[in-house]
Write a protein that holds these residues in place. Structure first.
Motif, mmCIF file in Angstrom:
data_model
loop_
_atom_site.group_PDB
_atom_site.id
_atom_site.type_symbol
_atom_site.label_atom_id
_atom_site.label_comp_id
_atom_site.label_asym_id
_atom_site.label_seq_id
_atom_site.Cartn_x
_atom_site.Cartn_y
_atom_site.Cartn_z
ATOM 1 N N GLY A 89 0.780 -1.230 0.000
ATOM 2 C CA GLY A 89 0.000 0.000 0.000
ATOM 3 C C GLY A 89 0.808 1.274 0.000
ATOM 4 N N ASP A 90 2.133 1.162 0.061
ATOM 5 C CA ASP A 90 2.963 2.367 0.135
ATOM 6 C C ASP A 90 3.046 3.044 -1.235
ATOM 7 O OD1 ASP A 90 5.097 3.846 1.928
ATOM 8 O OD2 ASP A 90 5.967 3.627 -0.066
ATOM 9 N N PRO A 91 2.649 4.321 -1.349
ATOM 10 C CA PRO A 91 2.622 4.983 -2.658
ATOM 11 C C PRO A 91 4.008 5.213 -3.253
ATOM 12 C CG PRO A 91 2.111 6.539 -0.894
ATOM 13 C CD PRO A 91 2.124 5.184 -0.280
ATOM 14 N N VAL A 92 5.016 5.458 -2.405
ATOM 15 C CA VAL A 92 6.369 5.670 -2.920
ATOM 16 C C VAL A 92 6.915 4.387 -3.529
ATOM 17 C CG1 VAL A 92 8.752 6.162 -2.263
ATOM 18 C CG2 VAL A 92 6.904 7.591 -1.393
ATOM 19 N N LEU A 93 6.707 3.267 -2.860
ATOM 20 C CA LEU A 93 7.197 2.000 -3.385
ATOM 21 C C LEU A 93 6.494 1.637 -4.691
ATOM 22 C CD1 LEU A 93 7.585 -0.137 -0.134
ATOM 23 C CD2 LEU A 93 9.341 1.064 -1.441
ATOM 24 N N ALA A 94 5.227 1.987 -4.788
ATOM 25 C CA ALA A 94 4.501 1.723 -6.031
ATOM 26 C C ALA A 94 5.133 2.493 -7.192
ATOM 27 C CB ALA A 94 3.034 2.110 -5.864
ATOM 28 N N ALA A 96 8.239 3.541 -7.218
ATOM 29 C CA ALA A 96 9.656 3.177 -7.345
ATOM 30 C C ALA A 96 9.859 1.876 -8.115
ATOM 31 C CB ALA A 96 10.284 3.062 -5.958
ATOM 32 N N LYS A 97 8.810 1.072 -8.272
ATOM 33 C CA LYS A 97 8.965 -0.228 -8.919
ATOM 34 C C LYS A 97 9.557 -0.108 -10.321
ATOM 35 C CE LYS A 97 5.334 -2.718 -6.422
ATOM 36 N NZ LYS A 97 3.989 -3.371 -6.500
ATOM 37 N N ALA A 98 9.017 0.800 -11.113
ATOM 38 C CA ALA A 98 9.501 0.958 -12.486
ATOM 39 C C ALA A 98 10.946 1.449 -12.498
ATOM 40 C CB ALA A 98 8.606 1.934 -13.247
ATOM 41 N N VAL A 99 11.275 2.330 -11.555
ATOM 42 C CA VAL A 99 12.635 2.850 -11.459
ATOM 43 C C VAL A 99 13.604 1.729 -11.100
ATOM 44 C CG1 VAL A 99 14.129 4.452 -10.221
ATOM 45 C CG2 VAL A 99 11.797 5.134 -10.805
ATOM 46 N N MET A 100 13.216 0.897 -10.132
ATOM 47 C CA MET A 100 14.064 -0.226 -9.738
ATOM 48 C C MET A 100 14.276 -1.195 -10.904
ATOM 49 S SD MET A 100 12.708 -1.214 -5.940
ATOM 50 C CE MET A 100 14.094 -2.318 -5.669
ATOM 51 N N ASP A 101 13.199 -1.490 -11.614
ATOM 52 C CA ASP A 101 13.301 -2.415 -12.744
ATOM 53 C C ASP A 101 14.242 -1.863 -13.811
ATOM 54 O OD1 ASP A 101 11.533 -4.137 -11.500
ATOM 55 O OD2 ASP A 101 9.774 -3.391 -12.588
ATOM 56 N N GLU A 102 14.151 -0.567 -14.052
ATOM 57 C CA GLU A 102 15.006 0.060 -15.061
ATOM 58 C C GLU A 102 16.477 -0.044 -14.678
ATOM 59 O OE1 GLU A 102 15.860 4.550 -16.895
ATOM 60 O OE2 GLU A 102 13.959 4.110 -15.888
ATOM 61 N N VAL A 103 16.790 0.284 -13.425
ATOM 62 C CA VAL A 103 18.189 0.253 -12.965
ATOM 63 C C VAL A 103 18.699 -1.185 -12.907
ATOM 64 C CG1 VAL A 103 19.733 0.776 -11.034
ATOM 65 C CG2 VAL A 103 17.951 2.406 -11.703
ATOM 66 N N ARG A 209 30.634 -2.725 -2.804
ATOM 67 C CA ARG A 209 30.568 -1.261 -2.886
ATOM 68 C C ARG A 209 29.161 -0.874 -3.331
ATOM 69 N NH1 ARG A 209 35.330 1.022 -6.122
ATOM 70 N NH2 ARG A 209 36.344 0.239 -4.226
ATOM 71 N N CYS A 210 28.612 0.137 -2.680
ATOM 72 C CA CYS A 210 27.246 0.570 -2.972
ATOM 73 C C CYS A 210 27.230 2.020 -3.434
ATOM 74 C CB CYS A 210 26.358 0.423 -1.739
ATOM 75 S SG CYS A 210 26.166 -1.274 -1.167
ATOM 76 N N PHE A 211 26.378 2.304 -4.391
ATOM 77 C CA PHE A 211 26.191 3.647 -4.928
ATOM 78 C C PHE A 211 24.721 4.015 -4.753
ATOM 79 C CE2 PHE A 211 29.309 1.210 -7.256
ATOM 80 C CZ PHE A 211 30.433 2.030 -7.274
ATOM 81 N N GLY A 212 24.440 5.200 -4.199
ATOM 82 C CA GLY A 212 23.062 5.558 -3.919
ATOM 83 C C GLY A 212 22.693 6.957 -4.347
ATOM 84 N N VAL A 213 21.416 7.136 -4.685
ATOM 85 C CA VAL A 213 20.874 8.468 -4.988
ATOM 86 C C VAL A 213 19.535 8.610 -4.270
ATOM 87 C CG1 VAL A 213 21.998 8.734 -7.229
ATOM 88 C CG2 VAL A 213 19.742 7.631 -7.098
ATOM 89 N N ALA A 214 19.232 9.819 -3.860
ATOM 90 C CA ALA A 214 17.930 10.091 -3.251
ATOM 91 C C ALA A 214 16.850 10.005 -4.320
ATOM 92 C CB ALA A 214 17.926 11.471 -2.610
ATOM 93 N N LEU A 215 15.661 9.556 -3.895
ATOM 94 C CA LEU A 215 14.501 9.516 -4.787
ATOM 95 C C LEU A 215 13.563 10.651 -4.382
ATOM 96 C CD1 LEU A 215 13.725 5.687 -4.973
ATOM 97 C CD2 LEU A 215 14.700 7.131 -6.770
ATOM 98 N N PRO A 216 13.587 11.751 -5.118
ATOM 99 C CA PRO A 216 12.797 12.931 -4.728
ATOM 100 C C PRO A 216 11.330 12.815 -5.101
ATOM 101 C CG PRO A 216 14.050 13.417 -6.697
ATOM 102 C CD PRO A 216 14.446 12.026 -6.287
ATOM 103 N N PHE A 217 10.681 11.728 -4.616
ATOM 104 C CA PHE A 217 9.240 11.616 -4.807
ATOM 105 C C PHE A 217 8.506 12.599 -3.913
ATOM 106 C CE2 PHE A 217 10.274 7.135 -6.117
ATOM 107 C CZ PHE A 217 9.870 7.283 -7.426
ATOM 108 N N ALA A 218 9.201 13.107 -2.913
ATOM 109 C CA ALA A 218 8.631 14.074 -1.974
ATOM 110 C C ALA A 218 9.732 15.025 -1.548
ATOM 111 C CB ALA A 218 8.030 13.363 -0.765
ATOM 112 N N ARG A 219 9.354 16.097 -0.911
ATOM 113 C CA ARG A 219 10.314 17.052 -0.349
ATOM 114 C C ARG A 219 10.020 17.231 1.136
ATOM 115 N NH1 ARG A 219 12.369 16.395 -4.768
ATOM 116 N NH2 ARG A 219 12.945 18.008 -6.283
ATOM 117 N N PRO A 220 10.969 16.948 2.023
ATOM 118 C CA PRO A 220 12.317 16.462 1.714
ATOM 119 C C PRO A 220 12.291 14.979 1.348
ATOM 120 C CG PRO A 220 12.007 16.533 4.082
ATOM 121 C CD PRO A 220 10.762 17.140 3.483
ATOM 122 N N ALA A 221 13.319 14.545 0.621
ATOM 123 C CA ALA A 221 13.405 13.147 0.215
ATOM 124 C C ALA A 221 13.712 12.275 1.427
ATOM 125 C CB ALA A 221 14.495 12.981 -0.838
ATOM 126 N N LEU A 222 12.934 11.217 1.600
ATOM 127 C CA LEU A 222 13.164 10.267 2.683
ATOM 128 C C LEU A 222 13.482 8.878 2.158
ATOM 129 C CD1 LEU A 222 10.295 11.257 5.142
ATOM 130 C CD2 LEU A 222 12.716 11.861 5.296
#
Length: 263
Positions: A89-94, A96-103, A209-222
């Motif tokens: 039910g989490d709207p951000v995860l919904a 993020a699915k396409a973004v995760m699949d793309e990466v 080694r991990c590389f990360g970026v914020a997902l600005p679905f909201a402000r501030p990004a969490l």
């Protein structure tokens, strides 16, 4: 006529104490593993007499279950049901699915999404690497935000005072490579703010080694997205390709968010 008494703060807070103890019990077992009634009583500093009824009730409702001996308590199936409902039910995860699949398709490596919770980051979604050698992690895992690329990427989007609050003065090492000096960690987060992405090398998992970026679905990004790669596979410009992929996705998400705000 007798006027009804307005409930005092103590009266209102009474039932909350029981609820708090139930939640503390779930948090304790989730963080530190199963235990007997005596062990949990000691760990939570709750009298055994009070804990007995709580354990019985939560076991009957499926929040907890016992081992075959009936003496060791662990999380029950209902904990999984509620957790799954949260993820579904989490709207951000919904979003993020396409973004995760793309990466994941572009990099063929392990991809995580994580959310800041206090000074920690919690893994909320994962895509497995196509390779046999991969990072062992699980949705629901909690790690100090300042020692992960996910957490550092989120904190890099925050004002400097907020970063200082989230990085403790004393940092416990997760691996021999964990940066334990607060000023050094803050410098790493500052660099992430400048470059737009965060890096962590063997600080939370040896050999990775991990590389990360914020997902600005909201402000501030969490929330943030990361790619975890065994260091042995980082050759031939692969690191640069992963970083470019993440920055491209981050920019795309930012545009999507800005457009949605305009509407």
């Amino acid at each position: 006529m007798q006027l009804e008494k307005t409930p005092t703060r103590e009266a209102v807070a009474g039932p909350v104490k029981s609820a708090a103890r139930a939640l503390d019990l779930l948090d304790e077992i989730a963080a530190h593993g199963p235990g007997t009634q005596l062990q949990l009583s000691t760990r939570l500093q709750i009298p055994k007499s009070s804990l007995h009824a709580l354990l019985r009730t939560m076991t009957a409702r499926g929040w907890l279950q016992t081992d075959p001996t009936g003496s060791v308590y662990q999380l029950g199936i209902h904990s999984l049901v509620v957790s799954s409902a949260y993820l579904d039910g989490d709207p951000v995860l919904a979003r993020a699915k396409a973004v995760m699949d793309e990466v994941a398709a572009a990099t063929e490596e392990t991809v995580h999404v994580g959310r800041l919770d206090g000074a920690d980051v919690i893994y909320t979604a994962k895509r497995e690497s196509v390779h046999p050698l991969r990072m062992h992690s699980a949705v629901g895992r909690r790690l100090p935000a300042y020692s992960t690329s996910l957490g550092r990427a989120i904190m890099a989007e925050m004002p400097e005072p907020a970063r200082h609050e989230l990085v403790p003065d004393s940092i416990a090492a997760l691996t021999p490579h964990t940066t334990t000096d607060k000023d050094a960690v803050l410098t790493i987060i500052d660099q992430a703010s400048v470059h737009g992405y965060a890096v962590e090398s063997e600080e939370s998992c040896m050999g990775v080694r991990c590389f990360g970026v914020a997902l600005p679905f909201a402000r501030p990004a969490l929330d943030a997205l990361s790619v975890a790669v065994p260091i042995s596979r980082l050759d031939g410009g692969r690191e640069d390709f992963i970083i470019e992929t993440l920055l491209s996705v981050k920019a795309k998400v930012a545009v999507m968010h800005d457009n949605s705000m305009v509407r």
